[in-house]
Design an enzyme around this catalytic site. Structure first.
Site, PDB file in Angstrom:
ATOM      1  CD1 TRP A  85      -3.014   1.439   0.849  1.00 57.93           C
ATOM      2  CD2 TRP A  85      -1.427   2.431   2.078  1.00 57.93           C
ATOM      3  NE1 TRP A  85      -3.470   2.685   1.182  1.00 57.93           N
ATOM      4  CE2 TRP A  85      -2.515   3.321   1.938  1.00 57.93           C
ATOM      5  CE3 TRP A  85      -0.322   2.846   2.813  1.00 57.93           C
ATOM      6  CZ2 TRP A  85      -2.527   4.589   2.512  1.00 57.93           C
ATOM      7  CZ3 TRP A  85      -0.323   4.116   3.381  1.00 57.93           C
ATOM      8  CH2 TRP A  85      -1.413   4.971   3.234  1.00 57.93           C
ATOM      9  CG  HIS A  86       3.341   2.291   3.254  1.00 55.33           C
ATOM     10  ND1 HIS A  86       2.691   1.262   3.896  1.00 55.33           N
ATOM     11  CD2 HIS A  86       3.314   3.342   4.108  1.00 55.33           C
ATOM     12  CE1 HIS A  86       2.298   1.673   5.087  1.00 55.33           C
ATOM     13  NE2 HIS A  86       2.658   2.929   5.240  1.00 55.33           N
ATOM     14  N   GLY A  87       3.687   1.863  -1.462  1.00 51.32           N
ATOM     15  CA  GLY A  87       4.340   2.253  -2.702  1.00 51.32           C
ATOM     16  C   GLY A  87       4.553   1.099  -3.645  1.00 51.32           C
TER      17      GLY A  87
ATOM     18  CG  PHE B 239       3.186   6.735   0.917  1.00 46.45           C
ATOM     19  CD1 PHE B 239       4.125   6.178   0.085  1.00 46.45           C
ATOM     20  CD2 PHE B 239       3.570   7.230   2.152  1.00 46.45           C
ATOM     21  CE1 PHE B 239       5.456   6.096   0.479  1.00 46.45           C
ATOM     22  CE2 PHE B 239       4.907   7.151   2.550  1.00 46.45           C
ATOM     23  CZ  PHE B 239       5.828   6.586   1.710  1.00 46.45           C
TER      24      PHE B 239
END
Length: 462
Positions: free
Chosen positions: A323-325, A462
């Protein structure tokens, strides 16, 4: 490009926030959500107008599907298809814009293809507002909340400008009552101003200053630094990301209070944790709660035996990291926490709970290393940095940087512990001292902002 768009939006926010609040306060109660919606949409489209339709589509599709689900919930097949479509659409938008080039690049590398990259700009806040719309429709499907028939109310919830770009992730049930009826009294206004100024202070006075050390370490090149300087640099980044993100969350919570909303807390002194299980109850609380509620528990949580629990944890933490990248380092970062939390659940937790000092050292030591994995996206540079950390390369370069940043590091570390909250709780009992401290922080922030270069919030990417 992304940072330029964000910077434009933030400039707009600070420039027009006073007049927006003034209009919001003077209009009749029945128009407040409309004003809030209009201001939020204007704020969003100011920074990135070309992706404005994506947000509108997310709102309209989840609005309509939730109504259908609520009306025909007795027809389980229809309700099931509606919720599948809602999840598919929300996740589809996020995956398409955020991860397309990641998958194309890896397919090209794996099979020797030459598929051209799409090179899409990531729409502002899409990681946050798709999670909010998805959670809303799922909660309607579960019967936790009733479908919102007023499109203005639902749209205002989705695009609330204080937390639109970088959270905290707000669930519909958190603000459903306030969307219909909310009070803005003196205490709420004072709390809102207080949270906003403290959040601004965290970002401008602490995160920006201590983060400059990590920036300089990167500019020097990892091949040119000593081991002590490498440790100083990653400790500085560990402090920077905490004060940067918790600062934005506090600002968002403060603005929410000024508008009559109570957004959930997102941080609770995470660096005092004695385990990684505890850390993730204190760090980015709303994201951890979202994955627990909408992924880990639906997968079965810990209710179906140890093997299934491990699999569920693996999926949840892989998703959390990803989810963060769109990069392998984020996936590895999430998997690191999967391993650590699995070990704690299996056998380490009783020892951590009995320990006094060593559990804090264990947690902080690995956390600092994890932030290197989080921030350095180039795997070859990441390997080079870890070599620097542990081959104990000598040198005196660290003395210069320690002398320059010692005060910033000490201040940052002090504000990581709950003692600062206890001190302020006593201070704010005296209104004059409270207002004076807020005035000093605001004055220092403005002074720094006038005299400094642009430093974007880290979680904006993000």
């Amino acid at each position: 490009m992304v940072y330029q768009l964000i910077f434009s939006s933030i400039l707009f926010l600070f420039k027009f926030l006073p007049i927006t609040l003034l209009i919001y306060y003077v209009v009749p109660k029945k128009l407040k959500n409309f004003v809030l919606l209009a201001a939020s949409l204007f704020f969003y489209s100011w920074g990135e107008p070309k992706y404005f339709p994506i947000m509108i589509a997310c709102i309209l599709i989840n609005y309509l599907l939730a109504i259908v689900i609520d009306k025909y919930r007795e027809k389980r097949a229809l309700a099931n298809w509606m919720i599948v479509f809602a999840i598919f659409f929300d996740l589809g938008c996020l995956i398409f814009f955020k991860y397309s080039d990641f998958f194309i690049s890896n397919i090209n590398a794996l099979f020797g293809c030459a598929i051209p990259l799409l090179k899409l700009t990531l729409p502002l806040g899409i990681s946050f507002y798709t999670f909010q719309t998805m959670a809303y429709t799922i909660d309607v499907y579960r019967g936790k909340v009733k479908a919102e028939h007023n499109i203005i109310n639902l749209a205002a919830f989705v695009v609330l400008f204080p937390q639109l770009i970088a959270g905290p992730i707000v669930l519909y049930e958190d603000v459903a009552a306030a969307l219909r009826e909310r009070k803005i009294d003196k205490q709420r206004l004072l709390d809102g101003i207080r949270f906003f100024i403290f959040g601004l202070g965290k970002k401008v006075l602490i995160a920006n200053n201590v983060g400059a050390l990590w920036t300089q370490v990167n500019e020097l090149g990892f091949e040119n630094i000593s081991s002590p300087l490498a440790w100083l640099g990653i400790i500085a980044f560990s402090l920077q990301i905490y004060f940067d993100f918790s600062g934005y969350s506090l600002m968002a919570i403060g603005l929410g209070k000024l508008l009559g909303f109570d957004f959930p807390a997102n941080f609770n002194f995470p660096y005092i944790s004695k385990s990684f299980t505890e850390f993730w109850r204190r760090w980015h609380i709303t994201l951890g709660s979202w994955f627990r509620e909408y992924l880990y528990i639906p997968l079965g949580g810990n209710r179906k035996g140890y093997t299934r629990t491990v699999i569920n944890l693996l999926i949840t933490w892989a998703a959390t990291g990803f989810w963060h990248g769109a990069n392998w380092n984020f996936l590895l970062w999430g998997l690191l926490f999967f391993v650590l939390i699995s070990l704690e659940k299996r056998w380490l937790m009783p020892y951590l709970q009995k320990g006094k000092v060593w559990p804090h050292i264990y947690t902080l030591f690995i956390l600092v290393l994890s932030w290197a994995l989080f921030d350095i996206t180039d795997m070859s540079r990441l390997g080079q940095f870890f070599v620097r950390l542990f081959n104990f390369t000598g040198g005196s370069d660290w003395i210069y940087y320690l002398r320059n940043y010692a005060v910033s590091l000490v201040i940052a570390i002090f504000f990581c512990i709950p003692l600062v909250q206890k001190i302020y709780d006593k201070l704010k009992k005296h209104l004059v001292l409270d207002l004076l401290s807020l005035g000093v922080i605001l004055f220092l922030c403005v002074s720094y902002l006038v005299d400094s270069t642009y430093n974007p919030f880290l979680y904006f990417r993000f």
